[in-house]
Design a protein around this motif. Structure first.
Motif, PDB file in Angstrom:
ATOM      1  N   GLY A  22       0.822  -1.197   0.000  1.00  0.00           N
ATOM      2  CA  GLY A  22       0.000   0.000   0.000  1.00  0.00           C
ATOM      3  C   GLY A  22       0.858   1.248   0.000  1.00  0.00           C
ATOM      4  N   GLY A  23       0.201   2.392  -0.234  1.00  0.00           N
ATOM      5  CA  GLY A  23       0.944   3.619  -0.459  1.00  0.00           C
ATOM      6  C   GLY A  23       1.280   4.427   0.762  1.00  0.00           C
ATOM      7  N   THR A  24       1.472   3.802   1.912  1.00  0.00           N
ATOM      8  CA  THR A  24       1.862   4.523   3.124  1.00  0.00           C
ATOM      9  C   THR A  24       3.224   4.036   3.601  1.00  0.00           C
ATOM     10  OG1 THR A  24       0.878   2.937   4.680  1.00  0.00           O
ATOM     11  CG2 THR A  24      -0.570   4.667   3.794  1.00  0.00           C
ATOM     12  N   GLY A  25       3.873   4.864   4.412  1.00  0.00           N
ATOM     13  CA  GLY A  25       5.162   4.477   4.951  1.00  0.00           C
ATOM     14  C   GLY A  25       5.101   3.203   5.768  1.00  0.00           C
ATOM     15  N   THR A  49       2.842  -0.830  -6.337  1.00  0.00           N
ATOM     16  CA  THR A  49       2.185   0.043  -5.376  1.00  0.00           C
ATOM     17  C   THR A  49       1.233   0.969  -6.138  1.00  0.00           C
ATOM     18  OG1 THR A  49       2.574   1.589  -3.539  1.00  0.00           O
ATOM     19  CG2 THR A  49       4.057   1.742  -5.433  1.00  0.00           C
ATOM     20  N   ASP A  50       0.769   2.027  -5.484  1.00  0.00           N
ATOM     21  CA  ASP A  50      -0.067   3.017  -6.169  1.00  0.00           C
ATOM     22  C   ASP A  50       0.740   4.292  -6.400  1.00  0.00           C
ATOM     23  OD1 ASP A  50       0.066   4.105  -3.646  1.00  0.00           O
ATOM     24  OD2 ASP A  50      -2.073   3.965  -3.211  1.00  0.00           O
ATOM     25  N   THR A  64      12.585  -0.684  -9.091  1.00  0.00           N
ATOM     26  CA  THR A  64      11.567  -0.207 -10.014  1.00  0.00           C
ATOM     27  C   THR A  64      10.191  -0.290  -9.374  1.00  0.00           C
ATOM     28  OG1 THR A  64      12.880  -1.000 -11.886  1.00  0.00           O
ATOM     29  CG2 THR A  64      10.557  -0.530 -12.309  1.00  0.00           C
ATOM     30  N   ALA A  65       9.438   0.791  -9.482  1.00  0.00           N
ATOM     31  CA  ALA A  65       8.072   0.818  -8.946  1.00  0.00           C
ATOM     32  C   ALA A  65       7.073   0.749 -10.092  1.00  0.00           C
ATOM     33  CB  ALA A  65       7.852   2.082  -8.117  1.00  0.00           C
ATOM     34  N   HIS A  66       6.150  -0.196 -10.029  1.00  0.00           N
ATOM     35  CA  HIS A  66       5.092  -0.347 -11.014  1.00  0.00           C
ATOM     36  C   HIS A  66       3.784   0.108 -10.364  1.00  0.00           C
ATOM     37  CE1 HIS A  66       7.651  -2.798 -13.731  1.00  0.00           C
ATOM     38  NE2 HIS A  66       8.205  -3.172 -12.589  1.00  0.00           N
ATOM     39  N   VAL A  67       3.163   1.116 -10.938  1.00  0.00           N
ATOM     40  CA  VAL A  67       1.925   1.656 -10.390  1.00  0.00           C
ATOM     41  C   VAL A  67       0.740   0.921 -11.018  1.00  0.00           C
ATOM     42  CG1 VAL A  67       0.482   3.702 -10.156  1.00  0.00           C
ATOM     43  CG2 VAL A  67       2.970   3.895  -9.953  1.00  0.00           C
ATOM     44  N   LEU A  68      -0.049   0.258 -10.167  1.00  0.00           N
ATOM     45  CA  LEU A  68      -1.222  -0.473 -10.621  1.00  0.00           C
ATOM     46  C   LEU A  68      -2.476   0.153 -10.029  1.00  0.00           C
ATOM     47  CD1 LEU A  68       0.912  -2.585 -11.450  1.00  0.00           C
ATOM     48  CD2 LEU A  68      -0.603  -4.362 -10.535  1.00  0.00           C
ATOM     49  N   TYR A 112      -4.688  -1.724   0.035  1.00  0.00           N
ATOM     50  CA  TYR A 112      -5.420  -2.079  -1.175  1.00  0.00           C
ATOM     51  C   TYR A 112      -4.540  -2.186  -2.424  1.00  0.00           C
ATOM     52  CZ  TYR A 112      -9.847  -1.738   1.308  1.00  0.00           C
ATOM     53  OH  TYR A 112     -10.879  -1.970   2.173  1.00  0.00           O
ATOM     54  N   PRO A 113      -3.481  -1.389  -2.594  1.00  0.00           N
ATOM     55  CA  PRO A 113      -2.641  -1.554  -3.780  1.00  0.00           C
ATOM     56  C   PRO A 113      -1.952  -2.916  -3.873  1.00  0.00           C
ATOM     57  CG  PRO A 113      -2.323   0.630  -2.851  1.00  0.00           C
ATOM     58  CD  PRO A 113      -3.151  -0.147  -1.859  1.00  0.00           C
ATOM     59  N   ALA A 114      -1.876  -3.661  -2.763  1.00  0.00           N
ATOM     60  CA  ALA A 114      -1.269  -4.990  -2.812  1.00  0.00           C
ATOM     61  C   ALA A 114      -2.236  -6.050  -3.329  1.00  0.00           C
ATOM     62  CB  ALA A 114      -0.777  -5.390  -1.410  1.00  0.00           C
TER      63      ALA A 114
END
Length: 408
Positions: A22-25, A49-50, A64-68, A112-114
């Motif tokens: 998810g998109g939090t620390g 992640t988002d 590498t970060a893939h935004v889904l 949720y991004p996971a």
């Protein structure tokens, strides 16, 4: 090439892993730590992640970060249609990523991004593990618990985890940043009855207004002999900064204020007492380093998970917990006095916090991840009832010399 063939080809060699968070620390800090460890072991790692998560500071160089797309599911069922559509779109994108990247395993850190990546992995028969940072199993991890191959936890007691999943559970702890963990080898900062008492106050990445409103007045209510020794560092929201500065000035208490401190690990090194929220990363860092704390769980945290996060450290004597509705200046002053009435009290509390730490969390989680789809699934620390315990399952203890030093 089938996935099983790919796995045999990769066994014992450099492999590929996908981390989904998810998109939090709170979700991404342990993911970043695991990514660094896996890359150091010669593996290749990709992050899913988002948009928000792709911009979180601290991402290892080269990761590498893939935004889904990832739908969110609130209390309004009408909005679920859009959320479900986004999840399936993200799942299709994840499957295309897997076809190109050929992961040996997919590791989810909640949020949720996971969800799309984990659903894609289970449908493609890619081995999976979820990591839970909190003492309550999160919503996405609850949804996936029955589908995944292993569940890594940060606490022995995890609420909302069904007994039927106990055989999958491995107690690894919650990975923390290397620069913070390096402080574990340092002694608790010396404190004399006349020396400065350094207090660190934070409320997460955005600060916490209740801390800005209560802490200055609570510190002002301490006995003069104790108040005169205070040296405060406090993180505040930008809109609260001047008001908090005025409060400390009125109380004649030295305080350094800021909206963000890049050198937070250095400040933690000198801290005698921490005051703040009880997020998973905060607790992991406090126990990793061994710092006494007064914790004020976020009242609106899902499933009251921040209060659950405090159970272990409070039981060990490393912290005091105050519910937000009872968090007053008077109560804070009372709890500070109980912890800081003499150097020995704070030292004992530091020792209690230290003993709750799991400094090998990153290594143990990486060991567990490496075992997926390769050698037989290893035991890190099995916490299920009557679960087998292998050579790697021994509970790690701290060196006796350190325990003696902190008890002195």
């Amino acid at each position: 090439m089938t996935h099983a063939t790919r796995q045999r080809a990769r066994s014992g060699a450099s492999r590929h892993f996908v981390l989904a968070a998810g998109g939090t620390g709170g979700h991404l800090i342990p993911a970043f730590a695991l990514a660094s460890e896996l890359e150091a072991r010669g593996h290749h790692v990709a992050l899913v992640t988002d948009e928000r998560g792709s911009n979180i500071p601290g991402r290892p160089e080269g990761l590498t970060a893939h935004v889904l797309p990832a739908g969110r599911f609130g209390r309004n069922p009408v909005k679920w249609i859009g959320g479900i559509r986004a999840v399936f779109e993200g799942r299709s994108m994840a499957l295309r990523l897997f076809d190109a990247f050929e992961p040996s395993a997919v590791i989810g850190f909640g949020g949720y991004p996971a969800l799309p990546a984990l659903l894609a992995a289970t449908s493609a028969k890619v081995p999976t593990v979820i990591h839970e940072q909190n003492a309550v199993l999160g919503r996405v991890n609850r949804l996936l618990a029955g589908r995944v191959d292993a569940i890594a936890t940060s606490y022995r007691q995890v609420d909302r985890l069904k007994p039927k999943h106990a055989r999958k559970v491995h107690l690894t702890g919650n990975p923390v940043r290397e620069e913070v963990l390096a402080l574990r080898d340092m002694d608790f900062p010396a404190l004399t009855e006349e020396g400065l008492l350094r207090v660190l106050v934070t409320g997460g990445s955005q600060g916490a207004r209740v801390l800005s409103e209560i802490v200055p007045d609570g510190l002002a209510m301490l006995p003069p002999a104790l108040r005169s020794r205070l040296q405060v560092t406090q993180q505040c929201r930008p809109e609260d900064l001047e008001a908090v500065r005025a409060r400390y000035a009125a109380h004649d208490i030295p305080a350094e204020l800021g909206t963000y401190f890049e050198d937070m690990h250095e400040r933690l090194a000198d801290t005698h007492l921490f005051i703040g929220r009880a997020g998973a990363s905060t607790i992991a860092e406090l126990t990793g380093v061994g710092r006494p704390a007064i914790l004020v769980p976020l009242a609106i945290a899902t499933d009251d998970h921040q209060a659950a996060n405090t159970r272990e450290i409070v039981k060990a004597g490393g912290a005091r917990m105050i519910r937000q509705e009872k968090f007053t200046a008077k109560e804070l002053a009372k709890q500070i006095q109980a912890l800081a009435q003499n150097p020995a009290s704070l030292g004992n509390a530091a020792h209690g916090a230290f003993n709750c730490g799991r400094p090998d969390a990153t290594k143990d989680l990486a060991d567990l991840v490496e075992s997926l789809g390769g050698i037989d699934l290893m035991d890190v620390i099995r916490v299920g009832e009557s679960a087998p315990r292998g050579a790697a399952a021994a509970v790690r203890t701290q060196p006796s010399t350190r325990d003696e030093d902190m008890a002195a």
